[in-house]
Design a protein around this motif. Structure first.
Motif, PDB file in Angstrom:
ATOM      1  N   SER A  26      46.799  50.860  47.684  1.00  0.00           N
ATOM      2  CA  SER A  26      45.850  51.282  48.714  1.00  0.00           C
ATOM      3  C   SER A  26      44.534  51.709  48.069  1.00  0.00           C
ATOM      4  O   SER A  26      44.533  52.389  47.047  1.00  0.00           O
ATOM      5  CB  SER A  26      46.448  52.452  49.494  1.00  0.00           C
ATOM      6  OG  SER A  26      45.530  52.922  50.455  1.00  0.00           O
ATOM      7  N   PRO A  27      43.373  51.280  48.635  1.00  0.00           N
ATOM      8  CA  PRO A  27      43.197  50.473  49.832  1.00  0.00           C
ATOM      9  C   PRO A  27      43.276  48.985  49.510  1.00  0.00           C
ATOM     10  O   PRO A  27      42.496  48.499  48.717  1.00  0.00           O
ATOM     11  CB  PRO A  27      41.790  50.846  50.307  1.00  0.00           C
ATOM     12  CG  PRO A  27      41.070  51.201  49.060  1.00  0.00           C
ATOM     13  CD  PRO A  27      42.093  51.795  48.123  1.00  0.00           C
ATOM     14  N   PRO A  28      44.248  48.234  50.099  1.00  0.00           N
ATOM     15  CA  PRO A  28      44.479  46.848  49.715  1.00  0.00           C
ATOM     16  C   PRO A  28      43.727  45.860  50.599  1.00  0.00           C
ATOM     17  O   PRO A  28      44.035  45.718  51.768  1.00  0.00           O
ATOM     18  CB  PRO A  28      45.991  46.690  49.919  1.00  0.00           C
ATOM     19  CG  PRO A  28      46.314  47.645  51.031  1.00  0.00           C
ATOM     20  CD  PRO A  28      45.289  48.729  51.008  1.00  0.00           C
ATOM     21  N   PRO A  29      42.703  45.162  50.076  1.00  0.00           N
ATOM     22  CA  PRO A  29      42.033  44.152  50.884  1.00  0.00           C
ATOM     23  C   PRO A  29      42.875  42.915  51.123  1.00  0.00           C
ATOM     24  O   PRO A  29      42.824  42.351  52.201  1.00  0.00           O
ATOM     25  CB  PRO A  29      40.782  43.825  50.067  1.00  0.00           C
ATOM     26  CG  PRO A  29      41.120  44.213  48.684  1.00  0.00           C
ATOM     27  CD  PRO A  29      42.099  45.349  48.786  1.00  0.00           C
ATOM     28  N   SER A  43      40.283  40.000  46.191  1.00  0.00           N
ATOM     29  CA  SER A  43      40.103  41.126  45.274  1.00  0.00           C
ATOM     30  C   SER A  43      38.682  41.155  44.716  1.00  0.00           C
ATOM     31  O   SER A  43      38.082  42.217  44.588  1.00  0.00           O
ATOM     32  CB  SER A  43      41.121  41.051  44.135  1.00  0.00           C
ATOM     33  OG  SER A  43      42.430  41.198  44.634  1.00  0.00           O
ATOM     34  N   VAL A  44      38.139  39.979  44.382  1.00  0.00           N
ATOM     35  CA  VAL A  44      36.757  39.923  43.903  1.00  0.00           C
ATOM     36  C   VAL A  44      35.816  40.433  44.993  1.00  0.00           C
ATOM     37  O   VAL A  44      34.882  41.206  44.730  1.00  0.00           O
ATOM     38  CB  VAL A  44      36.385  38.497  43.474  1.00  0.00           C
ATOM     39  CG1 VAL A  44      34.877  38.377  43.236  1.00  0.00           C
ATOM     40  CG2 VAL A  44      37.136  38.110  42.207  1.00  0.00           C
ATOM     41  N   TYR A  45      36.060  40.010  46.243  1.00  0.00           N
ATOM     42  CA  TYR A  45      35.244  40.512  47.344  1.00  0.00           C
ATOM     43  C   TYR A  45      35.353  42.023  47.463  1.00  0.00           C
ATOM     44  O   TYR A  45      34.375  42.722  47.728  1.00  0.00           O
ATOM     45  CB  TYR A  45      35.674  39.859  48.661  1.00  0.00           C
ATOM     46  CG  TYR A  45      35.278  38.407  48.810  1.00  0.00           C
ATOM     47  CD1 TYR A  45      34.334  37.831  47.961  1.00  0.00           C
ATOM     48  CD2 TYR A  45      35.835  37.604  49.794  1.00  0.00           C
ATOM     49  CE1 TYR A  45      33.972  36.506  48.088  1.00  0.00           C
ATOM     50  CE2 TYR A  45      35.473  36.270  49.926  1.00  0.00           C
ATOM     51  CZ  TYR A  45      34.542  35.730  49.069  1.00  0.00           C
ATOM     52  OH  TYR A  45      34.172  34.412  49.209  1.00  0.00           O
ATOM     53  N   TYR A  46      36.562  42.523  47.262  1.00  0.00           N
ATOM     54  CA  TYR A  46      36.777  43.959  47.376  1.00  0.00           C
ATOM     55  C   TYR A  46      36.022  44.714  46.272  1.00  0.00           C
ATOM     56  O   TYR A  46      35.319  45.689  46.531  1.00  0.00           O
ATOM     57  CB  TYR A  46      38.268  44.269  47.303  1.00  0.00           C
ATOM     58  CG  TYR A  46      38.577  45.744  47.257  1.00  0.00           C
ATOM     59  CD1 TYR A  46      38.178  46.586  48.297  1.00  0.00           C
ATOM     60  CD2 TYR A  46      39.264  46.300  46.189  1.00  0.00           C
ATOM     61  CE1 TYR A  46      38.456  47.947  48.265  1.00  0.00           C
ATOM     62  CE2 TYR A  46      39.547  47.656  46.138  1.00  0.00           C
ATOM     63  CZ  TYR A  46      39.141  48.471  47.186  1.00  0.00           C
ATOM     64  OH  TYR A  46      39.411  49.813  47.143  1.00  0.00           O
ATOM     65  N   PHE A  47      36.141  44.245  45.034  1.00  0.00           N
ATOM     66  CA  PHE A  47      35.456  44.925  43.933  1.00  0.00           C
ATOM     67  C   PHE A  47      33.945  44.874  44.091  1.00  0.00           C
ATOM     68  O   PHE A  47      33.233  45.764  43.610  1.00  0.00           O
ATOM     69  CB  PHE A  47      35.856  44.319  42.588  1.00  0.00           C
ATOM     70  CG  PHE A  47      37.236  44.691  42.137  1.00  0.00           C
ATOM     71  CD1 PHE A  47      37.595  46.029  42.016  1.00  0.00           C
ATOM     72  CD2 PHE A  47      38.176  43.726  41.846  1.00  0.00           C
ATOM     73  CE1 PHE A  47      38.873  46.393  41.601  1.00  0.00           C
ATOM     74  CE2 PHE A  47      39.454  44.075  41.435  1.00  0.00           C
ATOM     75  CZ  PHE A  47      39.812  45.407  41.311  1.00  0.00           C
ATOM     76  N   ALA A  48      33.437  43.814  44.736  1.00  0.00           N
ATOM     77  CA  ALA A  48      31.987  43.672  44.915  1.00  0.00           C
ATOM     78  C   ALA A  48      31.494  44.232  46.238  1.00  0.00           C
ATOM     79  O   ALA A  48      30.299  44.183  46.522  1.00  0.00           O
ATOM     80  CB  ALA A  48      31.599  42.196  44.812  1.00  0.00           C
ATOM     81  N   SER A  49      32.394  44.789  47.042  1.00  0.00           N
ATOM     82  CA  SER A  49      32.008  45.265  48.373  1.00  0.00           C
ATOM     83  C   SER A  49      31.223  46.564  48.307  1.00  0.00           C
ATOM     84  O   SER A  49      31.338  47.344  47.348  1.00  0.00           O
ATOM     85  CB  SER A  49      33.266  45.467  49.225  1.00  0.00           C
ATOM     86  OG  SER A  49      34.005  46.586  48.741  1.00  0.00           O
ATOM     87  N   ARG A  55      30.916  50.650  41.779  1.00  0.00           N
ATOM     88  CA  ARG A  55      31.857  51.148  40.782  1.00  0.00           C
ATOM     89  C   ARG A  55      31.152  51.947  39.693  1.00  0.00           C
ATOM     90  O   ARG A  55      31.516  51.908  38.521  1.00  0.00           O
ATOM     91  CB  ARG A  55      32.670  50.008  40.157  1.00  0.00           C
ATOM     92  CG  ARG A  55      33.418  49.147  41.167  1.00  0.00           C
ATOM     93  CD  ARG A  55      34.376  48.184  40.501  1.00  0.00           C
ATOM     94  NE  ARG A  55      33.787  47.414  39.440  1.00  0.00           N
ATOM     95  CZ  ARG A  55      33.045  46.321  39.618  1.00  0.00           C
ATOM     96  NH1 ARG A  55      32.840  45.869  40.840  1.00  0.00           N
ATOM     97  NH2 ARG A  55      32.536  45.691  38.594  1.00  0.00           N
ATOM     98  N   GLY A  56      30.129  52.686  40.081  1.00  0.00           N
ATOM     99  CA  GLY A  56      29.394  53.489  39.110  1.00  0.00           C
ATOM    100  C   GLY A  56      30.158  54.738  38.728  1.00  0.00           C
ATOM    101  O   GLY A  56      31.007  55.234  39.483  1.00  0.00           O
ATOM    102  N   ASP A  63      36.955  55.207  41.346  1.00  0.00           N
ATOM    103  CA  ASP A  63      38.337  55.687  41.399  1.00  0.00           C
ATOM    104  C   ASP A  63      39.201  54.766  42.254  1.00  0.00           C
ATOM    105  O   ASP A  63      40.354  54.482  41.918  1.00  0.00           O
ATOM    106  CB  ASP A  63      38.381  57.106  41.956  1.00  0.00           C
ATOM    107  CG  ASP A  63      37.863  58.126  40.948  1.00  0.00           C
ATOM    108  OD1 ASP A  63      37.924  57.839  39.748  1.00  0.00           O
ATOM    109  OD2 ASP A  63      37.401  59.191  41.374  1.00  0.00           O
ATOM    110  N   ASN A  64      38.654  54.283  43.383  1.00  0.00           N
ATOM    111  CA  ASN A  64      39.419  53.376  44.235  1.00  0.00           C
ATOM    112  C   ASN A  64      39.737  52.075  43.507  1.00  0.00           C
ATOM    113  O   ASN A  64      40.841  51.537  43.624  1.00  0.00           O
ATOM    114  CB  ASN A  64      38.639  53.074  45.516  1.00  0.00           C
ATOM    115  CG  ASN A  64      38.592  54.266  46.452  1.00  0.00           C
ATOM    116  OD1 ASN A  64      39.433  55.163  46.364  1.00  0.00           O
ATOM    117  ND2 ASN A  64      37.608  54.293  47.337  1.00  0.00           N
ATOM    118  N   ALA A  65      38.765  51.561  42.740  1.00  0.00           N
ATOM    119  CA  ALA A  65      39.008  50.336  41.977  1.00  0.00           C
ATOM    120  C   ALA A  65      40.085  50.561  40.921  1.00  0.00           C
ATOM    121  O   ALA A  65      40.943  49.712  40.698  1.00  0.00           O
ATOM    122  CB  ALA A  65      37.703  49.865  41.331  1.00  0.00           C
TER     123      ALA A  65
END
Length: 203
Positions: A26-29, A43-49, A55-56, A63-65
């Motif tokens: 969680s949170p799972p796209p 997952s790529v979309y999620y990391f870039a969302s 992700r600074g 933390d979510n990533a």
């Protein structure tokens, strides 16, 4: 204290997402049982969302990533490293927001405050007073092989004594009359490399 440097997140996620049996945390796209390419894309979309805030460091998005990737570790039944009870390793990050108000720079009769100059992040917290010596681009480079296609040796410190002095260097690199770099590859043009070279020459 933060988890997982951001430069590791992309490589870890791509490697893990190709492996079967991985279940997102969680949170799972992605859905729970999509095909591997679908997991990778989502997952790529999620990391870039925007939700991950780039992700600074210091953001909830980072933390979510990290928790997302840890979920794949769990899905693979991977054990934490020896001596650890989790997948996470903590580290300390020092943030530099601004130079001290007491900082100042004086050249000849002109004085400057922190509003006029920007110390680089690797600058020492100390005071110094010395004459200034101009060193061009502050670079030294000699080709590893001799050939007609190699640039000629280049040395901004040739014949210049900077021992105990302040080396003043320009940014970037020198070019010849045709606009081509006078340096061979690889190049070390960043300020930290130039500062290290100046220190090696005694500056």
């Amino acid at each position: 204290m933060r988890r997982l440097p951001p430069h590791l997140l992309g490589s870890l996620s791509i490697l893990l997402l190709f492996l079967p049996g991985c279940q997102p945390f969680s949170p799972p796209p992605p859905t729970l049982q999509p095909a591997a390419p679908d997991i990778l894309q989502k997952s790529v979309y999620y990391f870039a969302s925007p939700d991950l805030e780039g992700r600074g460091l210091g953001t909830a998005g980072l933390d979510n990533a990290a928790h997302y990737i840890a979920g794949y570790f769990r899905g693979l039944a991977l054990q934490p490293p020896p001596g650890q009870d989790s997948y996470f390793q903590t580290f300390t990050k020092t943030y530099v927001t601004a130079p001290s108000p007491q900082s100042f720079l004086k050249l000849a009769d002109a004085a400057y405050t922190p509003a006029d100059f920007v110390p680089l992040t690797f600058s020492a917290e100390t005071s110094f007073d010395a004459p200034v010596v101009f060193v061009g681009y502050g670079l030294t480079q000699r080709p590893q092989t001799s050939s007609a296609t190699q640039p000629s040796p280049y040395d901004d410190y040739a014949g210049v004594n900077v021992t105990g002095k302040i080396a003043l260097a320009m940014a970037l690199e020198p070019h010849d009359e045709k606009g081509r770099s006078r340096l061979a590859f690889p190049r070390t043009l960043d300020a930290r490399s130039k500062a290290r070279l100046a220190a090696q020459h005694g500056a």
